[in-house]
Design an enzyme around this catalytic site. Sequence first.
Site, PDB file in Angstrom:
ATOM      1  N   ARG A  38      -4.053 -24.420  56.931  1.00  0.00           N
ATOM      2  CA  ARG A  38      -3.666 -25.702  56.337  1.00  0.00           C
ATOM      3  C   ARG A  38      -3.979 -26.878  57.264  1.00  0.00           C
ATOM      4  O   ARG A  38      -4.377 -27.949  56.801  1.00  0.00           O
ATOM      5  CB  ARG A  38      -2.180 -25.691  55.961  1.00  0.00           C
ATOM      6  CG  ARG A  38      -1.912 -24.862  54.709  1.00  0.00           C
ATOM      7  CD  ARG A  38      -0.462 -24.894  54.289  1.00  0.00           C
ATOM      8  NE  ARG A  38      -0.295 -24.231  53.003  1.00  0.00           N
ATOM      9  CZ  ARG A  38       0.828 -24.188  52.319  1.00  0.00           C
ATOM     10  NH1 ARG A  38       1.926 -24.754  52.804  1.00  0.00           N
ATOM     11  NH2 ARG A  38       0.887 -23.582  51.156  1.00  0.00           N
ATOM     12  N   LYS A 193       5.702 -11.128  37.385  1.00  0.00           N
ATOM     13  CA  LYS A 193       6.423 -11.436  36.148  1.00  0.00           C
ATOM     14  C   LYS A 193       5.577 -12.135  35.095  1.00  0.00           C
ATOM     15  O   LYS A 193       4.938 -13.148  35.372  1.00  0.00           O
ATOM     16  CB  LYS A 193       7.591 -12.366  36.495  1.00  0.00           C
ATOM     17  CG  LYS A 193       8.700 -11.675  37.250  1.00  0.00           C
ATOM     18  CD  LYS A 193       9.843 -12.637  37.402  1.00  0.00           C
ATOM     19  CE  LYS A 193      11.051 -11.954  37.995  1.00  0.00           C
ATOM     20  NZ  LYS A 193      12.113 -12.926  38.248  1.00  0.00           N
ATOM     21  N   GLY A 346       0.145 -18.555  45.932  1.00  0.00           N
ATOM     22  CA  GLY A 346       0.539 -18.264  47.310  1.00  0.00           C
ATOM     23  C   GLY A 346       0.206 -16.860  47.765  1.00  0.00           C
ATOM     24  O   GLY A 346      -0.410 -16.664  48.822  1.00  0.00           O
ATOM     25  N   GLY A 369       2.175 -22.902  44.628  1.00  0.00           N
ATOM     26  CA  GLY A 369       2.732 -23.456  43.395  1.00  0.00           C
ATOM     27  C   GLY A 369       1.887 -24.578  42.806  1.00  0.00           C
ATOM     28  O   GLY A 369       1.715 -24.662  41.584  1.00  0.00           O
TER      29      GLY A 369
HETATM   30  C1  3PG Z   1       4.040 -24.593  49.693  1.00  0.00           C
HETATM   31  O1  3PG Z   1       3.909 -23.976  50.751  1.00  0.00           O
HETATM   32  O2  3PG Z   1       3.952 -24.032  48.580  1.00  0.00           O
HETATM   33  C2  3PG Z   1       4.293 -26.061  49.751  1.00  0.00           C
HETATM   34  O3  3PG Z   1       4.136 -26.573  51.047  1.00  0.00           O
HETATM   35  C3  3PG Z   1       5.626 -26.422  49.145  1.00  0.00           C
HETATM   36  O4  3PG Z   1       6.678 -25.852  49.843  1.00  0.00           O
HETATM   37  P1  3PG Z   1       8.054 -25.572  49.105  1.00  0.00           P
HETATM   38  O5  3PG Z   1       7.834 -24.426  48.180  1.00  0.00           O
HETATM   39  O6  3PG Z   1       9.045 -25.289  50.198  1.00  0.00           O
HETATM   40  O7  3PG Z   1       8.415 -26.832  48.338  1.00  0.00           O
END
Ligand code: 3PG
Length: 390
Positions: A38, A193, A346, A369
């Site tokens: 990142r 899911k 993710g 997300g």
């Molecule tokens: C992530 O890693 O998906 C983003 O940086 C958002 O983080 P969060 O899910 O803690 O809001």
Amino acid sequence: MTFPKQTVKDVDVQGKKILLRTMLNVPIKDGVVSDTMRLQAALPTIQYLLDQNAALVLISHHSTEGQTLAPAAKSLSDLLGQEVQFATDCIGNEVESAVAGLQAGQVLMLENLRFHPEEEANDPEFAKTLASYGELFVQDDFTTCHRKHASMVGVPQYLPAVAGLEVALEVETIDAAIDEPKRPLVAVSGGAKVSTKVPILSFLLGKVDSLFIGGAMANTFLLAKGLPIGKSLVEADQVELCKKILAEAETQGKTVVLPVDVVVAKSVDPPSDVRTVSVNDVADDDIIADIGAQSVAQLDSVLSADGTIIWNGPVGIFETPEFASGTAGVADKIIASGGYSVIGGGDTCDYVDNAHLHDKFSFVSTGGGASLELMSGNTLPGVEALLDKK
Ligand code: 3PG
């Protein structure tokens, strides 16, 4: 598809003090950043602004409660080859004087925004305070653009706000793969899911030529087709929905590829009695933990070197070596196809990263997300809040 918002390239940033929301939510082990993916993706915008003699106030969050961003400052400083000053809070007198003293070409990182609940509550006063640190706001944390937090949607209420290069690249790339793909367009969807993937499956069904489904989510589809799934993870309340998706696919003339063989076990943790069986032969006490080699091989008939692949979600419990072959096989097939590949979500990005396969795909999103939201046809609040292109 052109990115509809203004970016750092559309505005005058020369010599300005800039508040930059960037991606510092990085894996940290024993006080050290353990994966700089990142941070590397954040560099082009930071470097571009520094080349324009801007002074940068970096803000970000870390998801782990109580985690300081100090290791990220150290790591970023190494990558940039220049000092990154660090303030031990993101509001207060210390920060204000550090910001006031910041010179052109310098970088100051503020502490984890989530140390203050006002960040996640999108508190207007908190957003206003953050906005007071710069003359321009640059949003470059794609990974968090799906959150309606102060540093996402609040700050742009008080400061002209444009996108950084990473945000523009992510949105443009994912949207283009969905809306202007080279065909055939194939979506490979996995994950646990159905219920969390319904928006993606329903949206992508209208866009793709073929949909390949794996992961525990496939169990619910197999059950919807009347196949035995033993003691596997399943969402019984989603069976009707799966039937609807399958019927809709047929009406639209889309191919849905479901597993034909699966890796089963009597127990998954620890794995015991692991075997590959046909989907017709799953016993009452079997647990499906991965897709089999024949299932993976089905990708050969839908993937094409001329086409586009969108992959979201592992197809098995890839963290356990006994159940990782399906996900590894899918990765291999996508790479071998030579098609244009976009990876999101993710778990899938983690898999690709840990397997050191990052460079083998055309584009691996930094976001979990956030990329899944785009793949569901939704817009991102953090992007919506930015100034429109003139
Ligand atoms: C992530 O890693 O998906 C983003 O940086 C958002 O983080 P969060 O899910 O803690 O809001």
